[in-house]
Design a protein around this motif. Sequence first.
Motif, mmCIF file in Angstrom:
data_model
loop_
_atom_site.group_PDB
_atom_site.id
_atom_site.type_symbol
_atom_site.label_atom_id
_atom_site.label_comp_id
_atom_site.label_asym_id
_atom_site.label_seq_id
_atom_site.Cartn_x
_atom_site.Cartn_y
_atom_site.Cartn_z
ATOM 1 N N THR A 1 0.862 -1.172 0.000
ATOM 2 C CA THR A 1 0.000 0.000 0.000
ATOM 3 C C THR A 1 0.902 1.225 0.000
ATOM 4 O O THR A 1 2.108 1.123 0.201
ATOM 5 C CB THR A 1 -0.917 0.016 1.234
ATOM 6 N N ALA A 2 0.337 2.395 -0.227
ATOM 7 C CA ALA A 2 1.144 3.600 -0.374
ATOM 8 C C ALA A 2 1.895 3.978 0.893
ATOM 9 O O ALA A 2 2.844 4.756 0.833
ATOM 10 C CB ALA A 2 0.272 4.769 -0.820
ATOM 11 N N ASP A 3 1.502 3.434 2.046
ATOM 12 C CA ASP A 3 2.243 3.732 3.267
ATOM 13 C C ASP A 3 3.392 2.753 3.476
ATOM 14 O O ASP A 3 4.083 2.792 4.473
ATOM 15 C CB ASP A 3 1.318 3.741 4.489
ATOM 16 N N GLY A 4 3.607 1.858 2.501
ATOM 17 C CA GLY A 4 4.727 0.922 2.575
ATOM 18 C C GLY A 4 4.394 -0.418 3.179
ATOM 19 O O GLY A 4 5.260 -1.298 3.241
ATOM 20 N N SER A 5 3.173 -0.614 3.631
ATOM 21 C CA SER A 5 2.791 -1.892 4.223
ATOM 22 C C SER A 5 2.680 -2.970 3.152
ATOM 23 O O SER A 5 1.991 -2.780 2.149
ATOM 24 C CB SER A 5 1.438 -1.773 4.948
ATOM 25 N N MET A 6 3.366 -4.081 3.344
ATOM 26 C CA MET A 6 3.318 -5.157 2.374
ATOM 27 C C MET A 6 1.981 -5.871 2.456
ATOM 28 O O MET A 6 1.500 -6.205 3.527
ATOM 29 C CB MET A 6 4.455 -6.151 2.617
ATOM 30 N N VAL A 7 1.364 -6.120 1.290
ATOM 31 C CA VAL A 7 0.085 -6.820 1.282
ATOM 32 C C VAL A 7 0.118 -8.111 0.470
ATOM 33 O O VAL A 7 -0.601 -9.056 0.781
ATOM 34 C CB VAL A 7 -1.052 -5.915 0.759
ATOM 35 N N PHE A 8 0.963 -8.158 -0.570
ATOM 36 C CA PHE A 8 1.043 -9.387 -1.364
ATOM 37 C C PHE A 8 2.477 -9.675 -1.789
ATOM 38 O O PHE A 8 3.204 -8.759 -2.190
ATOM 39 C CB PHE A 8 0.175 -9.282 -2.640
ATOM 40 N N ARG A 9 2.855 -10.948 -1.701
ATOM 41 C CA ARG A 9 4.112 -11.431 -2.263
ATOM 42 C C ARG A 9 3.761 -12.393 -3.398
ATOM 43 O O ARG A 9 2.965 -13.308 -3.194
ATOM 44 C CB ARG A 9 4.948 -12.161 -1.207
ATOM 45 N N LEU A 10 4.337 -12.175 -4.560
ATOM 46 C CA LEU A 10 4.001 -12.972 -5.740
ATOM 47 C C LEU A 10 5.254 -13.598 -6.333
ATOM 48 O O LEU A 10 6.313 -12.972 -6.356
ATOM 49 C CB LEU A 10 3.347 -12.090 -6.810
ATOM 50 N N ARG A 11 5.137 -14.820 -6.819
ATOM 51 C CA ARG A 11 6.237 -15.464 -7.526
ATOM 52 C C ARG A 11 5.676 -16.356 -8.616
ATOM 53 O O ARG A 11 4.582 -16.913 -8.489
ATOM 54 C CB ARG A 11 7.110 -16.268 -6.567
ATOM 55 N N GLU A 12 6.423 -16.469 -9.710
ATOM 56 C CA GLU A 12 5.966 -17.238 -10.861
ATOM 57 C C GLU A 12 7.138 -17.992 -11.485
ATOM 58 O O GLU A 12 8.239 -17.460 -11.611
ATOM 59 C CB GLU A 12 5.347 -16.310 -11.904
ATOM 60 N N GLY A 13 6.880 -19.227 -11.906
ATOM 61 C CA GLY A 13 7.874 -19.980 -12.649
ATOM 62 C C GLY A 13 7.900 -19.504 -14.087
ATOM 63 O O GLY A 13 6.849 -19.322 -14.714
ATOM 64 N N VAL A 14 9.074 -19.277 -14.628
ATOM 65 C CA VAL A 14 9.204 -18.739 -15.976
ATOM 66 C C VAL A 14 9.760 -19.784 -16.948
ATOM 67 O O VAL A 14 9.759 -19.586 -18.146
ATOM 68 C CB VAL A 14 10.101 -17.470 -15.966
ATOM 69 N N GLY A 15 10.216 -20.925 -16.437
ATOM 70 C CA GLY A 15 10.819 -21.932 -17.314
ATOM 71 C C GLY A 15 12.259 -21.569 -17.598
ATOM 72 O O GLY A 15 12.946 -20.989 -16.756
ATOM 73 N N THR A 16 12.747 -21.884 -18.789
ATOM 74 C CA THR A 16 14.106 -21.528 -19.183
ATOM 75 C C THR A 16 14.075 -20.192 -19.899
ATOM 76 O O THR A 16 13.397 -20.031 -20.925
ATOM 77 C CB THR A 16 14.714 -22.601 -20.112
ATOM 78 N N ALA A 17 14.789 -19.212 -19.347
ATOM 79 C CA ALA A 17 14.731 -17.858 -19.908
ATOM 80 C C ALA A 17 15.939 -17.054 -19.459
ATOM 81 O O ALA A 17 16.686 -17.455 -18.564
ATOM 82 C CB ALA A 17 13.444 -17.157 -19.462
ATOM 83 N N THR A 18 16.108 -15.909 -20.091
ATOM 84 C CA THR A 18 17.178 -14.992 -19.695
ATOM 85 C C THR A 18 16.720 -14.166 -18.500
ATOM 86 O O THR A 18 15.522 -14.102 -18.175
ATOM 87 C CB THR A 18 17.545 -14.033 -20.845
ATOM 88 N N ASN A 19 17.661 -13.487 -17.898
ATOM 89 C CA ASN A 19 17.337 -12.637 -16.767
ATOM 90 C C ASN A 19 16.411 -11.489 -17.178
ATOM 91 O O ASN A 19 15.495 -11.128 -16.440
ATOM 92 C CB ASN A 19 18.622 -12.083 -16.149
ATOM 93 N N ASN A 20 16.641 -10.917 -18.371
ATOM 94 C CA ASN A 20 15.799 -9.804 -18.826
ATOM 95 C C ASN A 20 14.345 -10.225 -19.012
ATOM 96 O O ASN A 20 13.420 -9.490 -18.666
ATOM 97 C CB ASN A 20 16.343 -9.228 -20.137
#
Length: 283
Positions: A164-183
Motif C-alpha cells: 500500500t502507499a504507506d509501505g505496508s506489504m500486502v502481497f508477495r508474488l512469484r511465478e515460474g518462468v521456465g528456461t529464460a534470460t534474466n531480462n
Amino acid sequence: MADEKDAFYVVRKGDNVGVYKSISDLQAVLRSSVNDPSVSVFKGYGLSREAEQYLSSHGLKNAIYSIDASNVRDDLFGKVVACPFRHPNSSKDKVTGKNPLEKRPLQDVVGSASFPINPQQKHAKLDFLQVPPVSSYCSSCIIEFDGASKGNPGPAGAGAVLRTADGSMVFRLREGVGTATNNVAEYRGAILGLKYALQKGFKHIRVQGDSKLVCMQVQGLWRTKVQNMAELCKVAKELKDQFVTFEICHVERDLNTEADAQANLGIHLKSGEIQVECDIPKA
C-alpha cells in the motif's frame, strides 16, 4: 515526474519539526524512531529559498529538531505527500534473528510513495501532518518487481511485491518462468505485479525494480531491439495504460531485496505456476 534531486522530507516528531534534503539524511532519526507513534514523514519537491531562510531564522539548521510546529506557516512547504516509514519485516530477518533495522536499506524504513495529495490540503498547517490510515490509500499501490535466471538463460523465476502507499506489504508474488534470460524474467516480474494490481482494483501505481532496461523501455526511453522483449514490453505498456496514474523508476539492487527473494523462489516453480502470499495488516 518530479525530479528527485529537488526532493525534501518533512519529519514531525511530537511538537518538533525537522527538514531533510535526502533519504540518507533521515537515517539516524528514522532508525531510532521506528516504533515512535509521534513521528510522521512527508515528502515534497522544491523547497523554496524563502522557506529555508524562514526555518533557519527559527533555529532549524542541519535538520536538527529545533523548530516548534506552531511556528510553521500555512504555506511553508507547499504540496507534500504522505511518506510514512515502517518497520522492515522480511522473512530473512525472522530466520536469522538479526536486528531487522541493522544494515537495512533506508528505503525499507521510509516509504517512497509519491501520489497526489488532496488539493484542499495543499497549504494546510502541520496539524494535518499525521500519517493517514491505510484505508485512505486503498486505490494506491507500490509494486516492486524482479527476475532471476540461473544460467542466463537457464531456470528462471519472476517475483513481485505489492505494498500500500504507506509501505505496508500486502502481497508477495512469484511465478515460474521456465528456461529464460534474466531480462525476460525481469519483465515477467513487472507484468506479474501489474496484472495482480489490476485484479485487486488498484488505480494509482508506482513501480520500481533494479532492471534499468525494463524501466527505460516501459517509459519509451529505450528501444526494444529483440522481438520477444518487444512483445513483453508491449504487454507491460498495455497494462500500465489501464491505471489512472502510473510511474516507474529504477532502484539499486539492495533496495529490491524482497522482490528478488520472490523471484528466486519462482525458479523452483513450474513454468506459468503462480504462488501468492497475502499479508494484509490487521485493523
